[in-house]
Design a protein around this motif. Structure first.
Motif, PDB file in Angstrom:
ATOM      1  N   VAL A   1      -2.551  -6.171   2.659  1.00  0.00           N
ATOM      2  CA  VAL A   1      -1.322  -5.941   1.906  1.00  0.00           C
ATOM      3  C   VAL A   1      -0.173  -6.534   2.696  1.00  0.00           C
ATOM      4  N   VAL A   2       0.837  -6.986   1.979  1.00  0.00           N
ATOM      5  CA  VAL A   2       2.010  -7.517   2.653  1.00  0.00           C
ATOM      6  C   VAL A   2       2.718  -6.384   3.381  1.00  0.00           C
ATOM      7  N   LEU A   3       2.880  -5.251   2.693  1.00  0.00           N
ATOM      8  CA  LEU A   3       3.607  -4.110   3.252  1.00  0.00           C
ATOM      9  C   LEU A   3       2.786  -2.827   3.123  1.00  0.00           C
ATOM     10  N   ARG A   4       2.823  -1.994   4.153  1.00  0.00           N
ATOM     11  CA  ARG A   4       2.207  -0.671   4.103  1.00  0.00           C
ATOM     12  C   ARG A   4       3.324   0.361   4.245  1.00  0.00           C
ATOM     13  N   ARG A   5       3.451   1.225   3.251  1.00  0.00           N
ATOM     14  CA  ARG A   5       4.400   2.335   3.348  1.00  0.00           C
ATOM     15  C   ARG A   5       3.779   3.393   4.249  1.00  0.00           C
ATOM     16  N   VAL A   6       4.382   3.657   5.388  1.00  0.00           N
ATOM     17  CA  VAL A   6       3.839   4.657   6.313  1.00  0.00           C
ATOM     18  C   VAL A   6       4.458   6.032   6.076  1.00  0.00           C
ATOM     19  N   ASP A   7       5.407   6.111   5.155  1.00  0.00           N
ATOM     20  CA  ASP A   7       6.077   7.379   4.870  1.00  0.00           C
ATOM     21  C   ASP A   7       5.541   8.058   3.615  1.00  0.00           C
ATOM     22  N   VAL A   8       4.410   7.595   3.109  1.00  0.00           N
ATOM     23  CA  VAL A   8       3.767   8.211   1.952  1.00  0.00           C
ATOM     24  C   VAL A   8       2.311   8.484   2.290  1.00  0.00           C
ATOM     25  N   ASP A   9       1.711   9.388   1.522  1.00  0.00           N
ATOM     26  CA  ASP A   9       0.321   9.773   1.741  1.00  0.00           C
ATOM     27  C   ASP A   9      -0.608   8.740   1.116  1.00  0.00           C
ATOM     28  N   HIS A  10      -1.489   8.160   1.905  1.00  0.00           N
ATOM     29  CA  HIS A  10      -2.460   7.184   1.411  1.00  0.00           C
ATOM     30  C   HIS A  10      -3.769   7.882   1.075  1.00  0.00           C
ATOM     31  N   ALA A  11      -3.673   9.042   0.463  1.00  0.00           N
ATOM     32  CA  ALA A  11      -4.841   9.875   0.209  1.00  0.00           C
ATOM     33  C   ALA A  11      -5.904   9.175  -0.631  1.00  0.00           C
ATOM     34  N   ASP A  12      -5.500   8.243  -1.475  1.00  0.00           N
ATOM     35  CA  ASP A  12      -6.460   7.578  -2.353  1.00  0.00           C
ATOM     36  C   ASP A  12      -7.220   6.443  -1.681  1.00  0.00           C
ATOM     37  N   VAL A  13      -6.872   6.102  -0.441  1.00  0.00           N
ATOM     38  CA  VAL A  13      -7.508   4.967   0.223  1.00  0.00           C
ATOM     39  C   VAL A  13      -8.559   5.458   1.217  1.00  0.00           C
ATOM     40  N   SER A  14      -9.780   4.967   1.022  1.00  0.00           N
ATOM     41  CA  SER A  14     -10.868   5.354   1.923  1.00  0.00           C
ATOM     42  C   SER A  14     -11.370   4.161   2.729  1.00  0.00           C
TER      43      SER A  14
ATOM     44  N   LEU B   1       0.870  -1.181   0.000  1.00  0.00           N
ATOM     45  CA  LEU B   1       0.000   0.000   0.000  1.00  0.00           C
ATOM     46  C   LEU B   1       0.899   1.220   0.000  1.00  0.00           C
ATOM     47  N   SER B   2       0.877   1.938  -1.112  1.00  0.00           N
ATOM     48  CA  SER B   2       1.595   3.216  -1.187  1.00  0.00           C
ATOM     49  C   SER B   2       0.542   4.307  -1.273  1.00  0.00           C
ATOM     50  N   SER B   3       0.158   4.693  -2.475  1.00  0.00           N
ATOM     51  CA  SER B   3      -0.865   5.725  -2.631  1.00  0.00           C
ATOM     52  C   SER B   3      -2.263   5.177  -2.378  1.00  0.00           C
ATOM     53  N   GLY B   4      -2.459   3.900  -2.661  1.00  0.00           N
ATOM     54  CA  GLY B   4      -3.774   3.288  -2.509  1.00  0.00           C
ATOM     55  C   GLY B   4      -4.564   3.244  -3.797  1.00  0.00           C
ATOM     56  N   GLY B   5      -3.991   3.725  -4.883  1.00  0.00           N
ATOM     57  CA  GLY B   5      -4.705   3.779  -6.153  1.00  0.00           C
ATOM     58  C   GLY B   5      -5.156   2.429  -6.666  1.00  0.00           C
ATOM     59  N   THR B   6      -4.312   1.428  -6.560  1.00  0.00           N
ATOM     60  CA  THR B   6      -4.678   0.091  -7.036  1.00  0.00           C
ATOM     61  C   THR B   6      -5.799  -0.487  -6.185  1.00  0.00           C
ATOM     62  N   ILE B   7      -5.678  -0.364  -4.877  1.00  0.00           N
ATOM     63  CA  ILE B   7      -6.705  -0.912  -3.984  1.00  0.00           C
ATOM     64  C   ILE B   7      -8.054  -0.260  -4.237  1.00  0.00           C
ATOM     65  N   GLU B   8      -8.076   1.052  -4.366  1.00  0.00           N
ATOM     66  CA  GLU B   8      -9.345   1.737  -4.621  1.00  0.00           C
ATOM     67  C   GLU B   8      -9.950   1.311  -5.951  1.00  0.00           C
ATOM     68  N   ALA B   9      -9.120   1.165  -6.980  1.00  0.00           N
ATOM     69  CA  ALA B   9      -9.627   0.756  -8.282  1.00  0.00           C
ATOM     70  C   ALA B   9     -10.237  -0.641  -8.219  1.00  0.00           C
ATOM     71  N   VAL B  10      -9.553  -1.573  -7.569  1.00  0.00           N
ATOM     72  CA  VAL B  10     -10.072  -2.937  -7.465  1.00  0.00           C
ATOM     73  C   VAL B  10     -11.347  -2.946  -6.614  1.00  0.00           C
ATOM     74  N   CYS B  11     -11.370  -2.202  -5.536  1.00  0.00           N
ATOM     75  CA  CYS B  11     -12.586  -2.134  -4.708  1.00  0.00           C
ATOM     76  C   CYS B  11     -13.759  -1.567  -5.494  1.00  0.00           C
ATOM     77  N   ASP B  12     -13.515  -0.566  -6.344  1.00  0.00           N
ATOM     78  CA  ASP B  12     -14.578  -0.025  -7.195  1.00  0.00           C
ATOM     79  C   ASP B  12     -15.136  -1.106  -8.117  1.00  0.00           C
ATOM     80  N   ALA B  13     -14.238  -1.931  -8.677  1.00  0.00           N
ATOM     81  CA  ALA B  13     -14.681  -3.015  -9.558  1.00  0.00           C
ATOM     82  C   ALA B  13     -15.493  -4.047  -8.783  1.00  0.00           C
ATOM     83  N   LEU B  14     -15.039  -4.377  -7.561  1.00  0.00           N
ATOM     84  CA  LEU B  14     -15.767  -5.349  -6.742  1.00  0.00           C
ATOM     85  C   LEU B  14     -17.150  -4.818  -6.362  1.00  0.00           C
ATOM     86  N   GLU B  15     -17.238  -3.525  -6.066  1.00  0.00           N
ATOM     87  CA  GLU B  15     -18.541  -2.917  -5.776  1.00  0.00           C
ATOM     88  C   GLU B  15     -19.442  -2.958  -6.999  1.00  0.00           C
TER      89      GLU B  15
END
Length: 186
Positions: free
Chosen positions: A153-166, A128-142
């Motif tokens: 996620v295996v790894l979460r980057r805590v030093d970047v903004d996860h602005a795209d993840v809700s 999880l970096s920006s969250g763009g992939t996760i949000e896109a896949v969640c939109d498709a699942l919805e």
């Protein structure tokens, strides 16, 4: 840290960091397939996810191409839960759902096939970096009216903004890049 994840943590501490247009990107088998991913690391990932998610409540594991595939595969083999790969290429099936993904370092289209209304799914990805992939896949699942049981996620980057993840995202390890090295947060 959970001792199950020690093979993963040990390998991360040796990961090189490269600059991608001002974004400090670590190169690791989990996130890039370079260097090769050791079987012990894949087993640790599958075990770590199994310890955190009620897989009895999951009908399908969903993993985005490309770097979610090996984690979803390892988990599918360990649990006998079927795997669905969200592809970067369209096959043109009538039920195919296309979504646009934007990440910290690029954008593309993703295509979901093989998930039906009411399917209980676990979304698994590498990082999880920006969250763009996760949000896109969640939109498709919805869009197909699947039930999202959890996102791991295996790894979460805590030093970047996860602005795209809700949404709530479970991570096996939280990491950051500092002074050209990957640090694991306890």
């Amino acid at each position: 840290m959970d001792s199950t994840l020690e093979p993963l943590a040990r390998s991360l501490r040796q990961a090189p960091v490269v600059d991608r247009d001002g974004y400090e990107y670590f190169v690791h088998g989990v996130t890039d397939g370079i260097p090769p991913v050791e079987p012990a690391v894949l087993s640790a990932v599958a075990d770590g996810i199994s310890e955190r998610v009620d897989l009895e409540a999951v009908d399908k594991i969903v993993a985005p191409e490309a770097m979610g595939i090996h984690h979803g595969t390892a988990l599918s083999i360990a649990t006998d839960v079927p795997l669905v790969v969200v592809r970067k290429r369209s096959y043109g099936f009538p039920e195919e759902v296309a979504v646009h993904q934007e990440t910290s370092y690029g954008e593309s289209e993703l295509y979901l096939n093989g998930v039906d209304a009411g399917d209980r799914v676990l979304l698994v990805d590498d990082v999880l970096s920006s969250g763009g992939t996760i949000e896109a896949v969640c939109d498709a699942l919805e869009a197909v009216e699947a039930e999202l049981v959890d996102i791991v996620v295996v790894l979460r980057r805590v030093d970047v903004d996860h602005a795209d993840v809700s949404r709530d995202v479970t991570s096996l390890l939280d990491v950051r890049v500092r002074d050209g090295k990957v640090e694991i947060l306890e």
